[in-house]
Design an enzyme around this catalytic site. Structure first.
Site, PDB file in Angstrom:
ATOM      1  N   GLU A   1       0.878  -1.173   0.000  1.00 50.44           N
ATOM      2  CA  GLU A   1       0.000   0.000   0.000  1.00 50.44           C
ATOM      3  C   GLU A   1       0.905   1.210   0.000  1.00 50.44           C
ATOM      4  O   GLU A   1       1.706   1.382   0.910  1.00 50.44           O
ATOM      5  CB  GLU A   1      -0.765   0.085   1.329  1.00 50.44           C
ATOM      6  CG  GLU A   1      -2.103  -0.528   1.380  1.00 50.44           C
ATOM      7  CD  GLU A   1      -2.708  -0.322   2.769  1.00 50.44           C
ATOM      8  OE1 GLU A   1      -2.538   0.758   3.373  1.00 50.44           O
ATOM      9  OE2 GLU A   1      -3.326  -1.271   3.250  1.00 50.44           O
TER      10      GLU A   1
ATOM     11  N   ASP B   1      -5.335   9.045  10.644  1.00 52.17           N
ATOM     12  CA  ASP B   1      -3.990   8.594  10.985  1.00 52.17           C
ATOM     13  C   ASP B   1      -3.513   9.106  12.330  1.00 52.17           C
ATOM     14  O   ASP B   1      -3.735  10.259  12.690  1.00 52.17           O
ATOM     15  CB  ASP B   1      -3.001   9.023   9.894  1.00 52.17           C
ATOM     16  CG  ASP B   1      -3.178   8.195   8.640  1.00 52.17           C
ATOM     17  OD1 ASP B   1      -3.129   6.952   8.761  1.00 52.17           O
ATOM     18  OD2 ASP B   1      -3.382   8.766   7.561  1.00 52.17           O
TER      19      ASP B   1
END
Lengths: 267, 399
Positions: A50, A61
């Protein structure tokens, strides 16, 4: 659809194991350094990659990936660098997806982004803040480009919605192991196993689990019930903390090899 | 439901609005939407909110005609809607009390909020104290420095203030951090978003809690002058006070609606927060609207002397009103806003928030354009006590 990602997941399944999927933001620790990390990951047993499109406002995040994204953005990473990195990873033999917040796709042009992914050998795109209600144009663009669309499912996703989301996924369904942001955790929530079981009642598409996995032991646990194990922050933490790039790469390789053993020990 | 209803069921204002959020938040947004819909239809809820406004907020807020200030605005009649006189000093309390009641209705015990100038944080901390809720306020580190008095106020009210050190350390980063908290604690926590941005239902719900401003003002203007105003003016950051005063006038197409964005050093310098004037359509913080962004879709940092307008996004309903031509949006520079700040203080004895001073500066321009027969309604969204230090520095007044 039959992308390199689809094929590597079939292969892992035929070997009765989970696939190991590693995450790294494009342009981290630098544009060229990222390519060296990818090479090391490819040589250390990682099955798929990824590549993160660094974004200024990454609400999904935790601090580790935020810091890496900041470093990458300061180095000037944009769409061109992301696609260049996809091409590199594809040529290094890794099935590759991009993980990106929605606005960079919208700014690039929805159809153009899907096409450019396909042109550079990318298998698909993970879109963590694109809800299925907003995804019509994206689905049509990715279908014509022949790439996978991977949506995230959370433990809080209601029963009646779950099937609607997984029906839009191809390649794999991204199961968020817990309610929270990315980052290494000492324990993997037991909710992950339940979520994967719930997802499987709605779809035949493979299921990969992300958020929090950082050790061989955790990879082994998750591989017991998932088709893919996603590891991101653990690699990034190593690279952020390493005194020099050589040490970082060596430790990344060691962790990847451990995790590759882990995903083979789960069943 | 007709397909051209605005907004539609999932919060679209034409191409704007909607939901661009992690899947983990969908459940909470649907719960909130249902709670809001049921509260709208519940006379008991409406009565409780009205009672709070009458006995706690200080509603209706009054209308003040600013005759001496009007001499500097082309002689037009200037009517100020005095949201600065609300408890906590700004319009923000309208939305906060509404959402705090919804928090109780949903059985949640903890609220989180973002704040730029500190006005929304103070209002949230106030409501949390009133309702016995735990309150955490995220505030950019840069803003905690610019608005240290409001940080102290929030702490006195019992809230925890968390300075955000990520990114530009201002409002946008405070929102990022609040969203991360919400994703993690969504079972117990309500995110009390302070403006008409964010994912559906926030733009619609926050508007519904603020539209009382325009409803009251319309009655008051009719009572005072016997006709509708020629134009309604408000400052715009996220756009909550503006949508609040605009909304009831939207069907009155003879009334011009004009929003004044923060032009900072001037839109042409790139150092501004004028999202509609100087930005382009994109997605930020869960909604599609105008955004200050670069060629890669990365958010560009905004700049304004006013912390409350210093935001690179704007509510989706404003984007829609702009595109269909129902509302106009213009930019006011820091210097123009500070001139109006000084002028209102010296001509009317009212120190406005620097945010609201952008609307006053707009009135000075629009009044000259429309002339002495015009009637302008201006939302004086907040008082300037919190800005005394900034203003003192700006005007060289020793502290």
């Amino acid at each position: 659809m039959n992308t390199p990602l689809d094929r590597v997941l079939v292969k892992a399944k035929s070997e009765n194991r989970a696939a190991l999927i590693a995450y790294i933001p494009a342009g981290f620790p630098s544009i060229e350094g990222c390519k060296r990390v990818i090479k090391v990951l490819a040589d250390s047993g990682v099955d798929a990659l990824e590549i993160g499109f660094p974004y200024s406002d990454p609400v999904m995040d935790g601090p580790t990936i935020q810091e890496a994204a900041d470093i990458s953005l300061r180095a000037g990473t944009g769409a061109a660098e992301v696609f260049e990195t996809v091409k590199f990873a594809h040529e290094a033999g890794l099935p590759t997806v991009v993980m990106t917040y929605w606005n960079p796709i919208e700014k690039f042009g929805v159809e153009a982004f899907a096409k450019e992914m396909a042109r550079n050998g990318g298998s698909g795109v993970i879109t963590p803040d694109l809800t299925i209600e907003e995804s019509r144009e994206w689905k049509s663009a990715t279908t014509s480009a022949g790439i996978n669309t991977i949506f995230v499912v959370a433990p809080s996703t209601a029963e009646k919605r779950l099937g609607d989301v997984t029906a839009q996924c191809s390649g794999f369904v991204y199961a968020a192991s817990l309610m929270g942001v990315t980052g290494a955790r000492t324990t993997i929530s037991s909710g992950a196993k339940d979520l994967v079981a719930r997802i499987r009642t709605t779809t035949q598409t493979p299921v990969a689990v992300g958020l929090g996995v950082s050790t061989r032991e955790q990879a082994k646990d998750v591989a017991g019930f998932a088709d893919g194990v996603i590891v991101g922050s653990a690699f990034i933490k190593i690279l952020l903390n390493a005194g020099d790039e050589e040490t970082g790469l060596k430790e990344v390789s060691e962790l990847a090899r451990e995790l590759a053993l882990g995903v083979r020990e789960g069943r | 439901m007709s397909t051209d209803e605005i907004p539609d069921q999932i919060g679209h204002f034409g191409p704007y609005g909607g939901r661009f959020v992690p899947e983990a938040l969908i459940g909470a947004l649907e719960e909130l939407d249902l709670a809001h819909q049921s509260a709208l239809a519940d006379p008991l809820f409406q009565a409780e909110l009205a009672h709070l406004h009458a006995t706690y907020t200080g509603r209706p807020s009054i209308l003040t005609e600013a005759k001496r200030f009007a001499e500097h605005a082309g002689g037009a009649r200037i009517l100020l809607k005095r949201e600065d006189l609300n408890h906590t000093g700004s319009h923000k309390i309208n939305n906060v009390l509404g959402q705090a009641l919804l928090t109780k209705r949903m059985g949640k015990k903890r609220i989180i909020a973002e704040t730029g100038a500190g006005q929304h944080g103070v209002a949230s901390a106030t409501a949390a104290a009133l309702f016995g809720l735990e309150c955490v306020v995220y505030m950019g580190e840069e803003d905690t420095r610019r608005q240290s008095l409001n940080v102290a106020r929030m702490k006195i009210l019992g809230a925890e203030v968390i300075p955000v050190t990520a990114g530009s350390r201002t409002l946008k980063d405070a929102i990022n951090e609040a969203m991360r908290d919400w994703v993690t604690n969504v079972d117990t926590t309500h995110y009390l978003l302070g403006t008409v941005a964010g994912p559906h239902p926030f733009p619609t719900m926050v508007r519904d809690f603020h539209k009382i401003i325009g409803e009251e003002a319309k009655r008051q203007v009719l009572e005072l002058v016997g006709r509708l105003p020629d134009a309604v003016l408000a400052c715009i950051g996220g756009g909550s006070n503006a949508i609040g005063i605009f909304h009831d006038f939207i069907p009155d197409t003879q009334v011009r609606l004009i929003g004044f964005e923060a032009g900072g050093d001037g839109v042409e310098t790139g150092r501004h927060a004028a999202t509609i004037t100087g930005g382009s359509p994109g997605v930020l913080h869960g909604t599609r609207s105008y955004v200050l962004q670069d060629a890669n879709g990365q958010t560009i940092e905004s700049h304004s002397i006013s912390a409350g307008l210093d935001y690179p996004g704007v509510g989706p309903e404003h984007a829609y009103l702009h595109d269909i031509g129902r509302a106009e949006y213009r930019a006011i520079t820091d210097a123009q806003a500070m001139e109006a700040f000084d002028l209102l203080s010296k001509t009317e004895g009212i120190i406005p928030a620097i945010e609201s001073a952008h609307a006053l500066a707009g009135a000075m321009i629009v009044g000259k354009e429309l002339g002495p027969d015009a009637i302008l309604l201006i939302n004086l969204s907040g008082r300037g006590d919190k800005d005394v230090e900034t203003a003192a520095h700006y005007f060289g007044i020793p502290l």
